[in-house]
Design a protein around this motif. Structure first.
Motif, mmCIF file in Angstrom:
data_model
loop_
_atom_site.group_PDB
_atom_site.id
_atom_site.type_symbol
_atom_site.label_atom_id
_atom_site.label_comp_id
_atom_site.label_asym_id
_atom_site.label_seq_id
_atom_site.Cartn_x
_atom_site.Cartn_y
_atom_site.Cartn_z
ATOM 1 N N LYS A 120 -4.374 -5.189 5.637
ATOM 2 C CA LYS A 120 -5.296 -4.998 6.760
ATOM 3 C C LYS A 120 -6.482 -5.972 6.578
ATOM 4 C CE LYS A 120 -3.244 -0.481 7.035
ATOM 5 N NZ LYS A 120 -2.044 -0.967 7.720
ATOM 6 N N HIS A 174 -1.080 9.883 6.089
ATOM 7 C CA HIS A 174 -0.096 8.808 6.281
ATOM 8 C C HIS A 174 1.231 9.163 5.594
ATOM 9 C CE1 HIS A 174 1.620 4.700 5.659
ATOM 10 N NE2 HIS A 174 1.119 4.547 6.874
ATOM 11 N N ALA A 204 -7.384 2.518 3.298
ATOM 12 C CA ALA A 204 -6.629 1.417 3.923
ATOM 13 C C ALA A 204 -7.350 0.830 5.134
ATOM 14 C CB ALA A 204 -5.240 1.905 4.322
ATOM 15 N N HIS A 205 -7.923 1.705 5.982
ATOM 16 C CA HIS A 205 -8.493 1.224 7.247
ATOM 17 C C HIS A 205 -10.011 1.035 7.207
ATOM 18 C CE1 HIS A 205 -4.748 1.409 9.494
ATOM 19 N NE2 HIS A 205 -4.462 2.421 8.701
ATOM 20 N N ASP A 260 -7.627 7.315 0.274
ATOM 21 C CA ASP A 260 -6.953 6.126 0.793
ATOM 22 C C ASP A 260 -7.911 5.455 1.783
ATOM 23 O OD1 ASP A 260 -5.471 4.379 2.381
ATOM 24 O OD2 ASP A 260 -3.642 5.583 2.264
ATOM 25 N N GLY A 300 0.836 -1.203 0.000
ATOM 26 C CA GLY A 300 0.000 0.000 0.000
ATOM 27 C C GLY A 300 0.869 1.251 0.000
ATOM 28 N N SER A 352 -5.839 6.542 10.878
ATOM 29 C CA SER A 352 -5.496 5.370 11.689
ATOM 30 C C SER A 352 -5.054 5.703 13.104
ATOM 31 C CB SER A 352 -4.412 4.561 10.996
ATOM 32 O OG SER A 352 -3.199 5.272 11.001
HETATM 33 C C1 LIG Z 1 -3.581 5.103 5.553
HETATM 34 C C2 LIG Z 1 -2.551 4.126 5.121
HETATM 35 N N1 LIG Z 1 -2.172 4.102 3.841
HETATM 36 C C3 LIG Z 1 -1.245 3.233 3.396
HETATM 37 C C4 LIG Z 1 -0.634 2.334 4.245
HETATM 38 C C5 LIG Z 1 0.436 1.409 3.716
HETATM 39 O O1 LIG Z 1 -0.017 0.125 3.595
HETATM 40 P P1 LIG Z 1 0.982 -1.114 3.460
HETATM 41 O O2 LIG Z 1 1.138 -1.716 4.816
HETATM 42 O O3 LIG Z 1 0.306 -2.049 2.510
HETATM 43 O O4 LIG Z 1 2.273 -0.614 2.906
HETATM 44 C C6 LIG Z 1 -1.005 2.315 5.580
HETATM 45 C C7 LIG Z 1 -0.371 1.347 6.492
HETATM 46 O O5 LIG Z 1 -0.274 1.461 7.661
HETATM 47 C C8 LIG Z 1 -1.967 3.239 6.037
HETATM 48 O O6 LIG Z 1 -2.331 3.280 7.326
#
Ligand SMILES: Cc1ncc(COP(=O)(O)O)c(C=O)c1O
Length: 400
Positions: A245, A139, A213-214, A211, A114, A186
């Protein structure tokens, strides 16, 4: 000779002071055995995991594991190549197909992490002379993507729609603009007001990247994230996500409906100049993503867990990052780093693992014990977690 390491002296000093108190190093924990998505053996003790981001508990899903083993047997351990040379296997294409279906979007591009997805997409689409307008609490991978692309960075106050609008209105109308937002932040586990932010961004001629991700897998009717939950997914130009995740493995991705999206495969350096994910990993990811499409019962149970833990911790007297539970992350605010580390250690001794987060990763210089819940935590485990927080909190003196 100037020692290039002298810039780290303040951090080395801070670490030495903390460890001199006799506290266990919170950044050096070894999981000796992982029993399930919610239990591991740490320091010889059975420990409940409450800091893994394994939101949907897919790491031990039988079908996911079987798909990984099968791909390992049929395609080998690794691709030894970039996606644009010898590193695109059938499994990478199937993973991208699964993502397109999951989001109902036209294009999907899988990255090795990510972090690389943000680095690659942001740096490639926003270059010199363009503007990236981002939330100040973004992030690290978002900031690094901006730095790599050499765009002008314009930061605005966390989750502040008015501040975003003000910044946008000050920019040259003809300039290229990318607004970068996260669905769930996060550190505190709070959700962005995407609906208003996307409206303001579009009114001011900006493209939008979110993004998720969470939130992927958990938030929104189909688990597509906060943009889905707020009814604005169609207005998002690029969704970034991770497999590390809810998907339960490793990798990153971008999905989009932009008609020229596919050209990115040739110009995006963190996609081109690195090896692709191993076949076993993309097989586990594709299987997991397809199962997450039917994860509504799990999503409902995860919401229950999140509400139960939030209320329980608040009733015990802990100060939390949000008034109400907004995601599967519950952040417990500690008075300072030293007490945070003591509390972290006391919880570990009780058999509970959480994440200790400290500045500069945290907003406003806060020390946080970040708890991330899993759909596989039982209600009994959540009760057990609260008991452990109570005992540790009283022992360290965080609660009365
Ligand atoms: C908001 C966000 N974007 C991207 C990432 C990166 O993800 P990855 O662990 O796949 O590198 C994270 C990881 O903690 C994240 O919290």
């Amino acid at each position: 000779m100037t020692d290039l390491f002298s810039k780290f002296d303040p951090l080395i000093q801070q670490r030495e002071t903390l460890l001199a108190t006799g506290v266990t190093d919170p950044y050096n924990l070894v999981m000796e055995k992982v029993v399930s998505p919610t239990v591991a053996i740490c320091n010889g003790r059975e420990t409940i995991l409450l800091g893994t981001y394994n939101y949907m508990g897919m790491t031990f899903d039988e079908d996911v594991i079987a798909a990984g083993k099968d791909a390992l047997d049929k395609f080998g351990a690794g691709t030894t190549g970039s996606r644009v040379l010898n590193g695109t296997y059938q499994g990478h294409k199937e993973c991208e197909e699964a993502l397109k279906e999951f989001y109902a979007m036209d294009h999907a591009m899988v990255f090795s992490t990510g972090y690389q997805a943000n680095l690659g997409i942001i740096s490639t689409i926003a270059g010199k002379g363009d503007y990236v307008i981002l939330d100040i609490d973004s992030h690290a991978s978002i900031y690094d993507g901006c730095a790599m692309g050499n765009a002008e960075i314009v930061a605005f106050r966390h989750n502040d729609v008015e501040a975003l609008e003000k910044r946008l209105k000050r920019l040259p109308p003809e300039a290229g603009k990318l607004v970068v937002l996260e669905g769930v932040y996060s550190m505190l586990g709070d959700v962005a007001p995407l609906k208003e932010m996307i409206r303001v961004s579009k009114e001011n001629g900006a493209m939008v990247l979110v993004d998720e991700a969470h939130s992927m897998g958990f938030i929104g009717e189909h688990g597509r994230g906060v943009a889905e939950a707020q009814g604005v997914l169609d207005d998002v130009d690029f969704v970034i996500g991770t497999f590390s995740k809810s998907v339960g493995t490793v990798g990153g991705f971008c999905v989009s409906n932009h008609p020229k999206f596919e050209i990115l495969r040739l110009v995006c350096r963190p996609y081109v100049f690195t090896a692709s994910l191993p076949p076993s990993v993309v097989a586990t990811a594709a299987t997991s993503i397809r199962k997450l499409m039917h994860g509504s019962n799990k999503r409902a149970h995860l919401w229950e867990n999140s509400k139960l833990l939030h209320k329980g911790l608040r009733d015990l007297g802990f100060q939390l990052g949000t008034e109400e539970p907004q995601s599967a992350i519950i952040a417990v605010i500690m008075p300072d780093l030293e007490q945070g580390a003591m509390m972290w250690e006391a919880l570990l001794e009780e058999g509970l693992y959480v994440n200790l987060a400290r500045p500069p990763a945290t907003p406003a210089g806060m020390t946080l014990l970040r708890c991330s819940l899993c759909a596989e935590h039982s209600s009994e485990q959540v009760g057990e977690i609260l008991g452990r927080f109570e005992r540790a909190g009283k022992r360290v003196g965080i609660i009365g």
